[in-house]
Enzyme design. Structure first.
Site, PDB file in Angstrom:
ATOM      1  N   ASP A  69       0.936  -1.174  -0.023  1.00 14.55           N
ATOM      2  CA  ASP A  69       0.023   0.004   0.140  1.00 14.55           C
ATOM      3  C   ASP A  69       0.735   1.449   0.012  1.00 14.55           C
ATOM      4  O   ASP A  69       2.182   1.095   0.071  1.00 14.55           O
ATOM      5  CB  ASP A  69      -0.905   0.067   1.196  1.00 14.55           C
ATOM      6  CG  ASP A  69      -1.859   1.011   1.354  1.00 14.55           C
ATOM      7  OD1 ASP A  69      -2.374   1.678   0.175  1.00 14.55           O
ATOM      8  OD2 ASP A  69      -2.206   1.421   2.154  1.00 14.55           O
ATOM      9  N   SER A  70       0.214   2.290  -0.194  1.00 10.56           N
ATOM     10  CA  SER A  70       1.031   3.683  -0.204  1.00 10.56           C
ATOM     11  C   SER A  70       1.523   4.046   1.376  1.00 10.56           C
ATOM     12  O   SER A  70       2.151   4.578   1.715  1.00 10.56           O
ATOM     13  CB  SER A  70       0.147   4.706  -0.414  1.00 10.56           C
ATOM     14  OG  SER A  70      -0.939   5.006   0.329  1.00 10.56           O
TER      15      SER A  70
ATOM     16  N   TYR B 267      -1.174   8.863  -2.120  1.00 16.07           N
ATOM     17  CA  TYR B 267      -1.114   8.574  -3.649  1.00 16.07           C
ATOM     18  C   TYR B 267      -2.378   9.308  -4.123  1.00 16.07           C
ATOM     19  O   TYR B 267      -2.457   9.385  -5.394  1.00 16.07           O
ATOM     20  CB  TYR B 267      -1.462   7.168  -3.699  1.00 16.07           C
ATOM     21  CG  TYR B 267      -0.228   6.355  -3.942  1.00 16.07           C
ATOM     22  CD1 TYR B 267       1.225   6.566  -3.703  1.00 16.07           C
ATOM     23  CD2 TYR B 267      -0.286   4.752  -4.097  1.00 16.07           C
ATOM     24  CE1 TYR B 267       2.228   5.773  -3.863  1.00 16.07           C
ATOM     25  CE2 TYR B 267       0.805   3.927  -4.276  1.00 16.07           C
ATOM     26  CZ  TYR B 267       2.118   4.434  -4.000  1.00 16.07           C
ATOM     27  OH  TYR B 267       3.115   3.831  -4.354  1.00 16.07           O
ATOM     28  N   GLY B 268      -3.469   9.733  -3.122  1.00 10.53           N
ATOM     29  CA  GLY B 268      -4.568  10.062  -3.888  1.00 10.53           C
ATOM     30  C   GLY B 268      -4.546  11.373  -4.698  1.00 10.53           C
ATOM     31  O   GLY B 268      -5.205  11.580  -5.622  1.00 10.53           O
TER      32      GLY B 268
ATOM     33  N   CYS C 138      -4.409  -1.448  -2.166  1.00  8.69           N
ATOM     34  CA  CYS C 138      -4.449  -0.190  -2.254  1.00  8.69           C
ATOM     35  C   CYS C 138      -5.353   0.165  -3.639  1.00  8.69           C
ATOM     36  O   CYS C 138      -5.122  -0.411  -4.528  1.00  8.69           O
ATOM     37  CB  CYS C 138      -3.033   0.526  -2.667  1.00  8.69           C
ATOM     38  SG  CYS C 138      -3.298   2.302  -2.830  1.00  8.69           S
ATOM     39  N   ASN C 139      -6.762   0.810  -3.171  1.00  9.04           N
ATOM     40  CA  ASN C 139      -7.617   1.065  -4.287  1.00  9.04           C
ATOM     41  C   ASN C 139      -6.944   1.925  -5.359  1.00  9.04           C
ATOM     42  O   ASN C 139      -7.259   1.738  -6.545  1.00  9.04           O
ATOM     43  CB  ASN C 139      -8.673   1.583  -3.971  1.00  9.04           C
ATOM     44  CG  ASN C 139      -9.551   0.600  -3.146  1.00  9.04           C
ATOM     45  OD1 ASN C 139     -10.284  -0.054  -3.521  1.00  9.04           O
ATOM     46  ND2 ASN C 139      -9.101   0.589  -1.661  1.00  9.04           N
ATOM     47  N   THR C 140      -6.198   2.807  -4.853  1.00  9.04           N
ATOM     48  CA  THR C 140      -5.545   3.901  -5.817  1.00  9.04           C
ATOM     49  C   THR C 140      -4.708   3.397  -6.708  1.00  9.04           C
ATOM     50  O   THR C 140      -4.645   3.812  -7.885  1.00  9.04           O
ATOM     51  CB  THR C 140      -4.934   5.038  -4.907  1.00  9.04           C
ATOM     52  OG1 THR C 140      -6.075   5.468  -3.883  1.00  9.04           O
ATOM     53  CG2 THR C 140      -4.613   6.356  -5.433  1.00  9.04           C
TER      54      THR C 140
ATOM     55  N   CYS D 196     -10.997   2.826   0.097  1.00 10.18           N
ATOM     56  CA  CYS D 196      -9.633   3.112   0.167  1.00 10.18           C
ATOM     57  C   CYS D 196      -9.450   2.293   1.642  1.00 10.18           C
ATOM     58  O   CYS D 196     -10.278   2.147   2.435  1.00 10.18           O
ATOM     59  CB  CYS D 196      -9.366   4.454   0.521  1.00 10.18           C
ATOM     60  SG  CYS D 196      -7.717   4.825   1.370  1.00 10.18           S
ATOM     61  N   THR D 197      -8.328   1.409   1.467  1.00  7.29           N
ATOM     62  CA  THR D 197      -7.863   0.319   2.379  1.00  7.29           C
ATOM     63  C   THR D 197      -7.967   1.122   3.747  1.00  7.29           C
ATOM     64  O   THR D 197      -7.704   0.262   4.854  1.00  7.29           O
ATOM     65  CB  THR D 197      -6.941  -0.464   2.230  1.00  7.29           C
ATOM     66  OG1 THR D 197      -5.689   0.172   1.594  1.00  7.29           O
ATOM     67  CG2 THR D 197      -7.182  -1.469   0.953  1.00  7.29           C
ATOM     68  N   HIS D 198      -7.621   2.344   3.795  1.00 11.15           N
ATOM     69  CA  HIS D 198      -7.248   3.293   5.121  1.00 11.15           C
ATOM     70  C   HIS D 198      -8.443   3.335   5.867  1.00 11.15           C
ATOM     71  O   HIS D 198      -8.534   3.653   7.175  1.00 11.15           O
ATOM     72  CB  HIS D 198      -6.561   4.670   4.856  1.00 11.15           C
ATOM     73  CG  HIS D 198      -5.149   4.692   4.714  1.00 11.15           C
ATOM     74  ND1 HIS D 198      -4.650   4.334   3.509  1.00 11.15           N
ATOM     75  CD2 HIS D 198      -4.107   5.115   5.349  1.00 11.15           C
ATOM     76  CE1 HIS D 198      -3.423   4.425   3.541  1.00 11.15           C
ATOM     77  NE2 HIS D 198      -3.038   4.870   4.613  1.00 11.15           N
TER      78      HIS D 198
HETATM   79  N1  DGL Z   1      -4.861   2.963   1.092  1.00  8.79           N
HETATM   80  C1  DGL Z   1      -5.014   3.640  -0.327  1.00  8.79           C
HETATM   81  C2  DGL Z   1      -6.237   3.115  -1.040  1.00  8.79           C
HETATM   82  O1  DGL Z   1      -6.552   2.105  -0.806  1.00  8.79           O
HETATM   83  C3  DGL Z   1      -4.736   5.051  -0.730  1.00  8.79           C
HETATM   84  C4  DGL Z   1      -4.478   5.911   0.416  1.00  8.79           C
HETATM   85  C5  DGL Z   1      -3.653   7.131  -0.214  1.00  8.79           C
HETATM   86  O2  DGL Z   1      -2.451   6.957  -0.506  1.00  8.79           O
HETATM   87  O3  DGL Z   1      -4.190   8.424  -0.355  1.00  8.79           O
HETATM   88  O4  DGL Z   1      -6.660   3.741  -2.093  1.00  8.79           O
END
Ligand code: DGL
Length: 272
Positions: free
Chosen positions: A10-11, A42-43, A74-76, A188-190
């Site tokens: 992930d990021s 990453y957003g 990470c979805n992004t 987003c996995t966060h």
């Molecule tokens: N956790 C990441 C996701 O699932 C991205 C968070 C980020 O880097 O902004 O998209």
């Protein structure tokens, strides 16, 4: 018998929500977590630059950890780079994309909220998921600018500001024709790290969809069909977290990683 080696990427710390589910599903697996903290968040990255960076960073991580399977937690990253990664590296990848399909199956009101990073919200991939699976629903997509950072701060032990959180999630709580949002996709996995905090400030109760358990099941299925070879070199021990920068708040982050099952840090310097 060779233990399956899984690399989670992930990021930042969001992929830990996926790592938690993978550990539950496959308690005997050898897990390495990696965060491109040099590139976080990453957003707001431009697509081309981000795709190049992800392909480069994953290449370094594969060389170091020799995984049998890589989870792009990470979805992004998944929504832009999965195809390129599969082309560049010949091993199985499991990605994370917004759980629009289960949300469309679950909603009773027909109104779905999707919380994700601005990057994920703007992706063609995300829009095509909506057209394919939720064409009969009203979908409110919101690119949350600060949520991922708020989640990281929480893991590092800081208090979450309820007003800021309320503002970040507010746009997906909508009413239409006497109905209202009843399902919110955590794209987003966060964000699953903040479910309890969101429940405290939400305008009304909704179901939040955390895709981590489904991803973990997918990882187990794919591994079943993957030949497990021994590593050619010595690889980091189970529970290692690999970071791309040793910058600023690293010490605070390291205790957060340790608390989530990754107590052994390693750095590979990959500046942006
Ligand atoms: N956790 C990441 C996701 O699932 C991205 C968070 C980020 O880097 O902004 O998209």
């Amino acid at each position: 018998m060779t233990t399956p080696r899984i690399l989670l990427f992930d990021s930042g710390m969001g992929g830990l929500t996926v790592a938690r589910a993978v550990r539950q599903q496959l308690p005997g697996a050898h897990l390495t977590y990696s965060a491109d903290n040099a590139g976080f968040p990453y957003g707001a990255w431009k697509e081309d630059a981000l795709t190049k960076r992800i392909v480069m960073v994953i290449g370094e991580l594969i060389a170091r950890t020799e995984p049998h399977l890589v989870v792009i937690a990470c979805n992004t990253a998944s929504t832009i780079a999965l195809a390129q990664l599969r082309e560049a590296y010949h091993l199985p990848f499991v990605g994370t994309v917004p759980a629009i399909k289960p949300a469309a199956a679950q909603t009773k009101s027909g109104i779905i909220g999707v919380l994700a990073t601005p990057g994920t919200v703007s992706r063609e991939y995300t829009h095509s998921l909506i057209h394919t699976y939720a064409y009969h629903c009203k979908v409110f997509l919101h690119g949350a600018k600060r949520l991922a950072e708020i989640a990281e701060l929480k893991l590092k032990g800081r208090a979450v500001d309820p007003d800021e959180l309320k503002e970040e999630i507010g746009p997906v709580f909508r009413r239409r024709d006497g109905k209202r949002t009843d399902v919110v996709v955590l794209g987003c996995t966060h964000y699953p790290l903040l479910i309890e905090d969101m429940q405290k400030v939400q305008p009304w109760p909704v179901s939040y969809i955390d895709p981590a358990p489904a991803i973990a099941r997918r990882v187990a299925d794919v591994l079943d069909e993957t030949p497990l070879r021994d590593a050619a070199h010595s690889v980091p021990p189970h529970g290692t977290v690999i970071l791309t920068s040793n910058r600023g708040s690293a010490a605070e982050s390291l205790s957060a990683y340790a608390a989530m099952g990754f107590p052994a840090p390693e750095f590979i310097d990959l500046p942006v």
